[in-house]
Design a protein around this motif. Structure first.
Motif, PDB file in Angstrom:
ATOM      1  N   CYS A  64       0.843  -1.198   0.000  1.00 45.67           N
ATOM      2  CA  CYS A  64       0.000   0.000   0.000  1.00 45.67           C
ATOM      3  C   CYS A  64       0.876   1.245   0.000  1.00 45.67           C
ATOM      4  O   CYS A  64       1.965   1.248   0.580  1.00 45.67           O
ATOM      5  CB  CYS A  64      -0.969   0.001   1.179  1.00 45.67           C
ATOM      6  N   SER A 104      -6.671  -4.311   2.897  1.00 37.40           N
ATOM      7  CA  SER A 104      -6.719  -4.781   1.506  1.00 37.40           C
ATOM      8  C   SER A 104      -8.134  -4.968   0.983  1.00 37.40           C
ATOM      9  O   SER A 104      -8.349  -4.967  -0.224  1.00 37.40           O
ATOM     10  CB  SER A 104      -5.972  -6.112   1.364  1.00 37.40           C
ATOM     11  N   VAL A 113      -8.968  -0.361  -1.856  1.00 40.07           N
ATOM     12  CA  VAL A 113      -8.248   0.644  -1.076  1.00 40.07           C
ATOM     13  C   VAL A 113      -9.061   1.046   0.151  1.00 40.07           C
ATOM     14  O   VAL A 113     -10.271   1.274   0.062  1.00 40.07           O
ATOM     15  CB  VAL A 113      -7.945   1.885  -1.950  1.00 40.07           C
ATOM     16  N   SER A 160      -4.797   4.164   3.174  1.00 42.17           N
ATOM     17  CA  SER A 160      -3.795   4.194   2.114  1.00 42.17           C
ATOM     18  C   SER A 160      -4.275   5.009   0.928  1.00 42.17           C
ATOM     19  O   SER A 160      -5.474   5.166   0.705  1.00 42.17           O
ATOM     20  CB  SER A 160      -3.430   2.770   1.685  1.00 42.17           C
ATOM     21  N   LEU A 213      -3.306   0.780  -3.477  1.00 36.66           N
ATOM     22  CA  LEU A 213      -2.817  -0.583  -3.299  1.00 36.66           C
ATOM     23  C   LEU A 213      -2.303  -1.048  -4.647  1.00 36.66           C
ATOM     24  O   LEU A 213      -2.843  -0.661  -5.688  1.00 36.66           O
ATOM     25  CB  LEU A 213      -3.931  -1.521  -2.839  1.00 36.66           C
TER      26      LEU A 213
END
Length: 190
Positions: free
Chosen positions: A72, A106, A150, A154, A157
């Motif tokens: 990330c 994730s 995502v 973050s 990714l």
């Protein structure tokens, strides 16, 4: 200061896992020993409120073939890094904390964590006005066809070949690749 009994199970697991772990490098062995010394403070060492430092759990997510790793682009320090973060009161094991973080960050369902650490890293962070993260790192395997999503933590990714990681890359991330791939190979052989 949090109720240290909240972290009693996690502290016991961390102590047991790191006490029996065969480090994957000399640096990891030194960091394991530093982490075990921190754990002597008791369950409070699991909480981000512990100013001298606290344990975190992270995960190098690999695809089912080992041909790609998921990283990330961290929203705060703008570098590519493995998934992970702070232990939470509901975490009972470090491996479970790493799996929870990897799943949250994730958006991938069905991830599987290898219960043996692949690395331990100690690094300074801004928590509590300046502290240390004692980061215990695990290999996490994504199911075939996994699609990432995502999270709020973050900017992006991305899946990358292990030998062509993106820049800028966070310090310590590249050292996870070899032991992460070794964990995947052990799992496939077993």
């Amino acid at each position: 200061m949090p109720d240290t009994e909240t972290y009693a199970d996690l502290h016991a697991d961390a102590t047991a896992v790191l006490s029996r772990w065969t480090a994957t490098s000399p640096a990891a062995a030194a960091n394991r020993d530093r982490t075990l010394a921190l754990l002597a403070a008791g369950p409070v060492a699991m909480s981000r409120a512990h100013r001298p430092g606290h344990l975190t759990a992270s995960a190098l997510v690999l695809d089912a073939t080992g041909a790609r790793v998921l990283l990330c682009l961290h929203g705060r320090f703008r570098k590519w890094v493995q998934l992970g973060g702070h232990c939470e009161p509901g975490d009972r094991t470090l491996a479970a904390a790493a799996l929870r973080e990897a799943t949250e960050e994730s958006g991938i369902a069905g991830l599987v964590v290898d219960p043996e650490p692949i690395d331990v890293d100690v690094h300074p962070v801004a928590c509590q006005g300046g502290s240390l993260h004692y980061d215990v790192r695990f290999a996490v395997l994504a199911p075939a066809g996994a699609t990432e999503r995502v999270s709020a933590e973050s900017e992006a990714l991305g899946w990358f070949p292990p030998d062509r990681l993106p820049e800028p890359l966070a310090d310590g991330t590249v050292q996870l690749v070899a032991p992460g791939l070794a964990a995947l190979a052990r799992r496939a052989a077993g």
